[in-house]
Design a protein around this motif. Sequence first.
Motif, PDB file in Angstrom:
ATOM      1  N   THR A 130     153.154  -2.334   8.334  1.00 23.29           N
ATOM      2  CA  THR A 130     152.978  -2.245   9.549  1.00 23.29           C
ATOM      3  C   THR A 130     154.194  -0.934  10.201  1.00 23.29           C
ATOM      4  O   THR A 130     153.424  -0.326  10.995  1.00 23.29           O
ATOM      5  CB  THR A 130     153.507  -3.599  10.423  1.00 23.29           C
ATOM      6  N   ASN A 131     155.083  -1.073   9.668  1.00 22.44           N
ATOM      7  CA  ASN A 131     155.993   0.004  10.109  1.00 22.44           C
ATOM      8  C   ASN A 131     155.474   1.477   9.754  1.00 22.44           C
ATOM      9  O   ASN A 131     155.572   2.323  10.431  1.00 22.44           O
ATOM     10  CB  ASN A 131     157.354  -0.231   9.450  1.00 22.44           C
ATOM     11  N   ALA A 132     154.877   1.239   8.614  1.00 23.42           N
ATOM     12  CA  ALA A 132     154.481   2.747   8.224  1.00 23.42           C
ATOM     13  C   ALA A 132     153.098   3.228   8.950  1.00 23.42           C
ATOM     14  O   ALA A 132     152.810   4.267   9.348  1.00 23.42           O
ATOM     15  CB  ALA A 132     153.799   2.537   6.611  1.00 23.42           C
ATOM     16  N   ILE A 133     152.159   2.228   9.221  1.00 20.54           N
ATOM     17  CA  ILE A 133     150.865   2.229   9.956  1.00 20.54           C
ATOM     18  C   ILE A 133     151.239   2.678  11.516  1.00 20.54           C
ATOM     19  O   ILE A 133     150.628   3.565  12.027  1.00 20.54           O
ATOM     20  CB  ILE A 133     149.983   1.282   9.941  1.00 20.54           C
ATOM     21  N   GLN A 134     152.100   1.995  12.206  1.00 17.74           N
ATOM     22  CA  GLN A 134     152.279   2.086  13.520  1.00 17.74           C
ATOM     23  C   GLN A 134     153.747   3.022  13.938  1.00 17.74           C
ATOM     24  O   GLN A 134     153.685   3.519  14.818  1.00 17.74           O
ATOM     25  CB  GLN A 134     152.758   0.665  14.199  1.00 17.74           C
ATOM     26  N   GLY A 135     154.469   3.386  12.809  1.00 11.57           N
ATOM     27  CA  GLY A 135     155.432   3.696  12.896  1.00 11.57           C
ATOM     28  C   GLY A 135     156.562   3.085  13.412  1.00 11.57           C
ATOM     29  O   GLY A 135     156.353   2.037  14.154  1.00 11.57           O
ATOM     30  N   PHE A 136     158.035   3.363  13.247  1.00 10.21           N
ATOM     31  CA  PHE A 136     158.965   2.820  13.832  1.00 10.21           C
ATOM     32  C   PHE A 136     160.221   3.656  13.811  1.00 10.21           C
ATOM     33  O   PHE A 136     160.571   4.572  13.174  1.00 10.21           O
ATOM     34  CB  PHE A 136     159.242   1.478  12.998  1.00 10.21           C
ATOM     35  N   GLN A 137     161.155   3.306  14.977  1.00  4.97           N
ATOM     36  CA  GLN A 137     162.380   3.893  14.967  1.00  4.97           C
ATOM     37  C   GLN A 137     163.279   3.187  14.561  1.00  4.97           C
ATOM     38  O   GLN A 137     163.751   1.843  14.842  1.00  4.97           O
ATOM     39  CB  GLN A 137     162.767   4.039  16.544  1.00  4.97           C
ATOM     40  N   GLY A 138     163.971   3.456  13.235  1.00 10.05           N
ATOM     41  CA  GLY A 138     165.040   2.769  12.548  1.00 10.05           C
ATOM     42  C   GLY A 138     166.288   3.092  12.731  1.00 10.05           C
ATOM     43  O   GLY A 138     166.434   3.999  13.551  1.00 10.05           O
ATOM     44  N   GLU A 139     167.106   2.483  12.098  1.00  8.25           N
ATOM     45  CA  GLU A 139     168.736   2.996  12.165  1.00  8.25           C
ATOM     46  C   GLU A 139     168.994   4.292  11.657  1.00  8.25           C
ATOM     47  O   GLU A 139     169.618   5.354  12.130  1.00  8.25           O
ATOM     48  CB  GLU A 139     169.655   2.203  11.692  1.00  8.25           C
ATOM     49  N   ALA A 140     167.983   4.604  10.310  1.00 16.20           N
ATOM     50  CA  ALA A 140     168.323   6.001   9.670  1.00 16.20           C
ATOM     51  C   ALA A 140     167.494   7.073  10.327  1.00 16.20           C
ATOM     52  O   ALA A 140     167.864   8.192  10.380  1.00 16.20           O
ATOM     53  CB  ALA A 140     167.860   5.794   8.279  1.00 16.20           C
ATOM     54  N   GLY A 141     166.346   6.822  11.053  1.00 15.03           N
ATOM     55  CA  GLY A 141     165.845   7.808  11.544  1.00 15.03           C
ATOM     56  C   GLY A 141     164.382   7.246  12.153  1.00 15.03           C
ATOM     57  O   GLY A 141     164.274   6.056  12.433  1.00 15.03           O
ATOM     58  N   MET A 142     163.446   8.276  12.264  1.00 18.36           N
ATOM     59  CA  MET A 142     162.100   7.870  12.993  1.00 18.36           C
ATOM     60  C   MET A 142     161.041   8.146  11.934  1.00 18.36           C
ATOM     61  O   MET A 142     160.856   9.111  11.449  1.00 18.36           O
ATOM     62  CB  MET A 142     162.152   8.643  14.227  1.00 18.36           C
ATOM     63  N   MET A 143     160.437   7.002  11.682  1.00 23.30           N
ATOM     64  CA  MET A 143     159.371   6.975  10.804  1.00 23.30           C
ATOM     65  C   MET A 143     157.943   7.189  11.787  1.00 23.30           C
ATOM     66  O   MET A 143     157.586   6.293  12.564  1.00 23.30           O
ATOM     67  CB  MET A 143     159.074   5.576  10.132  1.00 23.30           C
ATOM     68  N   PRO A 144     157.272   8.272  11.810  1.00 19.32           N
ATOM     69  CA  PRO A 144     156.008   8.589  12.547  1.00 19.32           C
ATOM     70  C   PRO A 144     154.872   7.573  12.121  1.00 19.32           C
ATOM     71  O   PRO A 144     154.634   7.393  10.947  1.00 19.32           O
ATOM     72  CB  PRO A 144     155.662  10.034  12.416  1.00 19.32           C
ATOM     73  N   ALA A 145     154.196   7.150  13.121  1.00 16.66           N
ATOM     74  CA  ALA A 145     153.044   6.479  12.554  1.00 16.66           C
ATOM     75  C   ALA A 145     152.034   7.253  11.688  1.00 16.66           C
ATOM     76  O   ALA A 145     151.714   8.468  11.772  1.00 16.66           O
ATOM     77  CB  ALA A 145     152.338   6.130  13.850  1.00 16.66           C
ATOM     78  N   LYS A 146     151.967   6.623  10.515  1.00 12.87           N
ATOM     79  CA  LYS A 146     150.973   7.058   9.264  1.00 12.87           C
ATOM     80  C   LYS A 146     151.587   8.320   8.940  1.00 12.87           C
ATOM     81  O   LYS A 146     150.876   9.196   8.473  1.00 12.87           O
ATOM     82  CB  LYS A 146     149.615   7.447   9.936  1.00 12.87           C
ATOM     83  N   GLY A 147     152.908   8.705   9.046  1.00  8.15           N
ATOM     84  CA  GLY A 147     153.506   9.925   8.575  1.00  8.15           C
ATOM     85  C   GLY A 147     153.007  10.963   9.471  1.00  8.15           C
ATOM     86  O   GLY A 147     153.106  12.018   9.132  1.00  8.15           O
ATOM     87  N   LEU A 152     144.370   9.418   8.438  1.00 12.46           N
ATOM     88  CA  LEU A 152     144.643   8.606   7.400  1.00 12.46           C
ATOM     89  C   LEU A 152     144.254   7.191   7.906  1.00 12.46           C
ATOM     90  O   LEU A 152     144.313   6.792   8.968  1.00 12.46           O
ATOM     91  CB  LEU A 152     145.971   8.273   6.907  1.00 12.46           C
ATOM     92  N   SER A 153     143.311   6.373   7.097  1.00 13.69           N
ATOM     93  CA  SER A 153     142.924   5.149   7.337  1.00 13.69           C
ATOM     94  C   SER A 153     144.350   4.219   7.198  1.00 13.69           C
ATOM     95  O   SER A 153     145.006   4.529   6.279  1.00 13.69           O
ATOM     96  CB  SER A 153     141.885   4.618   6.402  1.00 13.69           C
ATOM     97  N   ASP A 154     144.146   2.709   7.581  1.00 14.51           N
ATOM     98  CA  ASP A 154     145.172   1.964   7.425  1.00 14.51           C
ATOM     99  C   ASP A 154     145.164   1.629   5.732  1.00 14.51           C
ATOM    100  O   ASP A 154     146.161   1.295   5.212  1.00 14.51           O
ATOM    101  CB  ASP A 154     144.956   0.576   8.176  1.00 14.51           C
ATOM    102  N   GLY A 155     144.187   1.605   5.180  1.00 17.40           N
ATOM    103  CA  GLY A 155     144.016   1.226   3.827  1.00 17.40           C
ATOM    104  C   GLY A 155     144.633   2.300   3.099  1.00 17.40           C
ATOM    105  O   GLY A 155     145.416   2.054   2.066  1.00 17.40           O
ATOM    106  N   GLU A 156     144.431   3.441   3.541  1.00 13.79           N
ATOM    107  CA  GLU A 156     145.202   4.653   2.896  1.00 13.79           C
ATOM    108  C   GLU A 156     146.617   4.779   2.898  1.00 13.79           C
ATOM    109  O   GLU A 156     147.501   5.050   1.969  1.00 13.79           O
ATOM    110  CB  GLU A 156     144.683   6.084   3.298  1.00 13.79           C
TER     111      GLU A 156
END
Length: 169
Positions: A130-147, A152-156
């Motif tokens: 979920t965090n990789a697909i939707q992206g999330f703001q963590g303590e270390a930094g910002m993971m963009p949705a699907k990078g 990319l599909s969710d499956g990918e």
Amino acid sequence: MASGMNDQKFIKSFTIFLVLGVVLTLFLIYLGNLNAGTITDRVRGERNAMAEAANSNALQPVGQINVASEGAEQAETVQVAAAATAIDGAGVYQSACMACHAAGVAGAPRVGDIAGWADRIAQGGDTLYTNAIQGFQGEAGMMPAKGGNMALSDGEVKAAVDHMVALSQ
Ligand code: HEC
């Protein structure tokens, strides 16, 4: 006597005339039937041809569209199925995730950093997905949705996560 001869002659000619007439009539009836037969056959044939043409005209487009779209749908399903089984997690990782996750750019957990991934893996695969697909703001930094690669599909993305996790535990 003469009149008797005449009568006989007349009867003879009349009989011949009658017989010829009957023969001619029968012949004409025969001809008529023959023609009628061929004409009705021809008409029937034409009607059949017309009916077939009409049928094929009426049915073909519908049939073709159905067949074509069904075929296309099937082909698509097959392709999707093939894509689903053939997703190359390593390939997706290299093209869309490695930029940050190989070196640990901008707080991204570095792939292969077992300690850095332990807590994240402990959250469970679904949270990672979920965090990789939707992206999330963590303590270390910002993971963009699907990078950042929304193509990319969710499956990918999931396949890439699997690949990264496999290298980091
Ligand atoms: C622009 C840089 C960047 C790219 C590109 C990127 N990530 Fe991330 N990713 C991050 C950062 C930063 C974090 C850590 C966020 C935090 O925990 O504060 C992160 C964290 C994660 C996590 C951990 C999630 C969690 O719950 O801890 C996963 C899984 C992940 N990324 C997967 C991917 C995948 C898969 C791709 C490629 C499709 C990708 N990332 C591409 C920056 C990136």
